[in-house]
Design a protein around this motif. Structure first.
Motif, short mmCIF file in Angstrom:
data_model
loop_
_atom_site.label_atom_id
_atom_site.label_comp_id
_atom_site.label_asym_id
_atom_site.label_seq_id
_atom_site.Cartn_x
_atom_site.Cartn_y
_atom_site.Cartn_z
N ASP A 158 -6.59 1.05 -4.83
CA ASP A 158 -5.88 0.52 -3.68
C ASP A 158 -5.03 -0.68 -4.11
O ASP A 158 -4.94 -1.01 -5.30
CB ASP A 158 -6.84 0.17 -2.54
N SER A 159 -4.38 -1.32 -3.17
CA SER A 159 -3.43 -2.38 -3.53
C SER A 159 -4.11 -3.61 -4.10
O SER A 159 -3.45 -4.45 -4.71
CB SER A 159 -2.60 -2.77 -2.30
N ASN A 160 -5.44 -3.71 -3.92
CA ASN A 160 -6.19 -4.82 -4.53
C ASN A 160 -6.79 -4.43 -5.87
O ASN A 160 -7.47 -5.23 -6.50
CB ASN A 160 -7.31 -5.27 -3.59
N GLY A 161 -6.58 -3.18 -6.32
CA GLY A 161 -7.11 -2.73 -7.59
C GLY A 161 -8.47 -2.08 -7.51
O GLY A 161 -9.00 -1.63 -8.54
N THR A 162 -9.05 -1.99 -6.32
CA THR A 162 -10.33 -1.31 -6.16
C THR A 162 -10.13 0.19 -6.26
O THR A 162 -9.21 0.75 -5.64
CB THR A 162 -10.96 -1.66 -4.79
N CYS A 163 -10.99 0.87 -7.00
CA CYS A 163 -10.81 2.30 -7.28
C CYS A 163 -11.70 3.15 -6.37
O CYS A 163 -12.88 2.83 -6.17
CB CYS A 163 -11.14 2.60 -8.75
N GLY B 106 0.78 -1.23 0.00
CA GLY B 106 0.00 0.00 0.00
C GLY B 106 0.82 1.27 0.00
O GLY B 106 0.25 2.36 0.16
N GLU B 107 2.14 1.17 -0.21
CA GLU B 107 2.97 2.37 -0.15
C GLU B 107 2.80 3.22 -1.40
O GLU B 107 2.54 2.71 -2.50
CB GLU B 107 4.44 2.00 0.04
N PHE B 108 2.99 4.52 -1.23
CA PHE B 108 2.88 5.44 -2.36
C PHE B 108 3.96 5.15 -3.39
O PHE B 108 5.02 4.61 -3.09
CB PHE B 108 2.98 6.89 -1.88
N ASP B 109 3.69 5.55 -4.63
CA ASP B 109 4.61 5.26 -5.74
C ASP B 109 6.04 5.70 -5.45
O ASP B 109 6.99 5.05 -5.87
CB ASP B 109 4.12 5.96 -7.01
N ALA B 110 6.22 6.83 -4.74
CA ALA B 110 7.57 7.33 -4.48
C ALA B 110 8.41 6.26 -3.80
O ALA B 110 9.54 5.99 -4.22
CB ALA B 110 7.50 8.58 -3.61
N CYS B 111 7.88 5.62 -2.75
CA CYS B 111 8.62 4.58 -2.05
C CYS B 111 8.55 3.26 -2.81
O CYS B 111 9.57 2.56 -2.96
CB CYS B 111 8.06 4.41 -0.65
N ASP B 112 7.37 2.90 -3.27
CA ASP B 112 7.17 1.63 -3.95
C ASP B 112 8.10 1.49 -5.15
O ASP B 112 8.77 0.47 -5.34
CB ASP B 112 5.70 1.53 -4.38
N PHE B 113 8.19 2.54 -5.95
CA PHE B 113 8.98 2.49 -7.18
C PHE B 113 10.47 2.41 -6.86
O PHE B 113 11.22 1.65 -7.49
CB PHE B 113 8.68 3.74 -8.02
N ILE B 114 10.92 3.20 -5.89
CA ILE B 114 12.33 3.18 -5.51
C ILE B 114 12.73 1.80 -4.98
O ILE B 114 13.77 1.24 -5.36
CB ILE B 114 12.61 4.27 -4.46
N LEU B 115 11.91 1.23 -4.11
CA LEU B 115 12.23 -0.08 -3.56
C LEU B 115 12.29 -1.14 -4.65
O LEU B 115 13.18 -2.01 -4.65
CB LEU B 115 11.21 -0.46 -2.49
N LYS B 116 11.37 -1.07 -5.59
CA LYS B 116 11.39 -2.06 -6.68
C LYS B 116 12.63 -1.90 -7.56
O LYS B 116 13.19 -2.89 -8.04
CB LYS B 116 10.11 -1.93 -7.51
#
Length: 432
Positions: A398-403, A152-162
């Motif tokens: 959200d992280s399950n794809g629900t909008c 559930g992390e925001f793209d800023a953290c999610d993208f960097i970690l990936k």
């Protein structure tokens, strides 16, 4: 009309350059210390926002995206102009008052998050920059740093970690959301093992507004496994108390783009006070402003970092991004975080009630941050339809794809606007 001295008529020589007149303190004094009401906010605080209120009068838009980009005070422009006028007049000697502005920015954000040491808060131009600083400062227990985070992390953290994981810099483990798209603190705590070096988790999740409460057991679980923890507080700091010192998290990241009305580029990293002078935990994302006596320009065979949080700075700071955040930070602290949170929650409840009255079902998960949600099938279609109807909002899956579409009022939002927005939300988003 701005009270700011212009470059053409700025005084010369060493005379102090007058700064902008501060209208915040008298406005908040007149507001008083009792519970916030819409009428008293209109009477005393709205005059601080004449420029954005003039825009609202002109466009007739209902702005409910305060969780995204906060609306600036009039004084924000004066503060930036003052910093620029110092440059025009004094050139490199402007660094004296500029340094005071930087210190002021750090001190105000420290107060916002409940951190007793202003030097523990270091300016970054993005929250992601703060995350990278921490990733590059830690020593792994094994071959690579092992990080635990949530989906559930925001793209800023999610993208960097990936990207760090893809480049072989870290090993990465995930905590999944439940069927409702929420995260359980006990599940996160139970997922931390002795193999982990760092836990990265939001205190309020950007897509759903879920407030991860209680957070202390997660922090304690990380420490029991000899792991550090970094909290993404972007959707908490400035709209809810963080109490950074009390909860004893190792690091926190956040920024002023949203709730404290500071605009882009005004972000920060906070470091727990007992890490600041730990020689085994020093950053390698650094620069000449992290030097001890950085204006002394002395050279040595070793890169000697400044003591405390100053050693976590990097190169020449992006001054204006800090200056543009000062007015919003000062207003937030002057009015009081708890009062603003209570008022926001009352506004959110008022909008939720108006939606239920017309058969729109807002998501009612609690505890939550500063915005409410309405579920939709097509985010782009819903937000476009809202904009066509004069309601400015946004949405995230959200992280399950629900909008969901997110709606966040603030002190410039009236109950009349919320009442008017409800049927427009129904028409644009359906029954939710």
């Amino acid at each position: 009309m701005s009270s700011q001295t212009t470059p053409e008529n700025a005084p010369s020589g060493d005379a102090p350059l007058p700064g902008p007149t501060d209208p915040i303190a008298p406005a908040v004094a007149a507001l008083g210390a009792s519970e916030l009401t819409e009428q008293r906010i209109k009477d005393h605080l709205w005059p601080l926002f004449s420029r954005v209120l003039a825009r609202r009068q002109r466009t007739r838009q209902i702005y409910l995206a305060n969780h995204s980009l906060g609306r600036p005070l009039d004084r924000t422009a004066d503060d930036v102009a003052h910093a620029l006028n110092l440059w025009y007049r004094d050139l490199d000697k402007a660094w004296g008052p500029w340094a005071d502005m930087i210190d002021r920015y750090r001190a105000l954000n420290a107060q916002i998050i409940g951190c007793a040491r202003p030097d523990a808060v270091v300016h970054k131009v993005s929250a992601g920059q703060g995350l990278r600083t921490v990733l590059n400062a830690l020593e792994p227990k094994g071959e690579r740093l092992r990080v635990l985070t949530t989906r559930g992390e925001f793209d800023a953290c999610d993208f960097i970690l990936k990207r760090y994981h893809a480049k072989g810099r870290i090993d990465l483990d995930w905590v999944e959301a439940d069927d409702r798209g929420r995260f359980d603190p006990a599940t996160i705590a139970g997922s931390i093992s002795n193999h982990h070096d760092l836990v990265v988790v939001s205190t309020v999740f950007y897509a759903t507004g879920q407030h991860l409460d209680p957070i202390v057991p997660v922090i304690e679980a990380a420490h029991a496994c000899e792991a550090k923890i970094l909290l993404d507080t972007y959707h908490q700091a400035g709209v809810m108390p963080v109490r950074f010192d009390d909860i004893r998290a190792d690091f926190a990241i956040g920024g002023n783009y949203k709730y404290t009305r500071g605009g882009p580029g005004a972000c920060w990293l906070a470091i727990r006070h007992d890490h600041l002078d730990n020689d085994d935990l020093r950053p390698i994302d650094t620069g000449w402003f992290a030097k001890d006596d950085h204006f002394g320009f002395e050279r040595s065979d070793q890169a000697r970092l400044a003591p405390g949080g100053d050693g976590w700075q990097e190169g020449t700071p992006a001054l204006l991004t800090m200056v543009q955040a000062l007015a919003g930070l000062e207003l937030t602290l002057a009015v009081g975080l708890e009062r603003l949170q209570t008022y926001n929650q009352r506004q959110c409840a008022f909008l939720a009630d108006r939606l239920r009255e017309i058969a729109v079902g807002p998501v009612d998960d609690r505890p939550r941050g500063a915005f409410i949600l309405v579920r939709v099938d097509d985010l782009k279609a819903a937000t476009t339809a809202l904009a066509d109807r004069g309601v400015i909002a946004d949405g995230r899956p959200d992280s399950n794809g629900t909008c969901h579409v997110r709606f966040c009022p603030d002190i410039l939002t009236t109950e009349a606007e919320l009442t008017e927005a409800a049927p427009r939300i129904r028409d644009a988003c359906g029954s939710g």
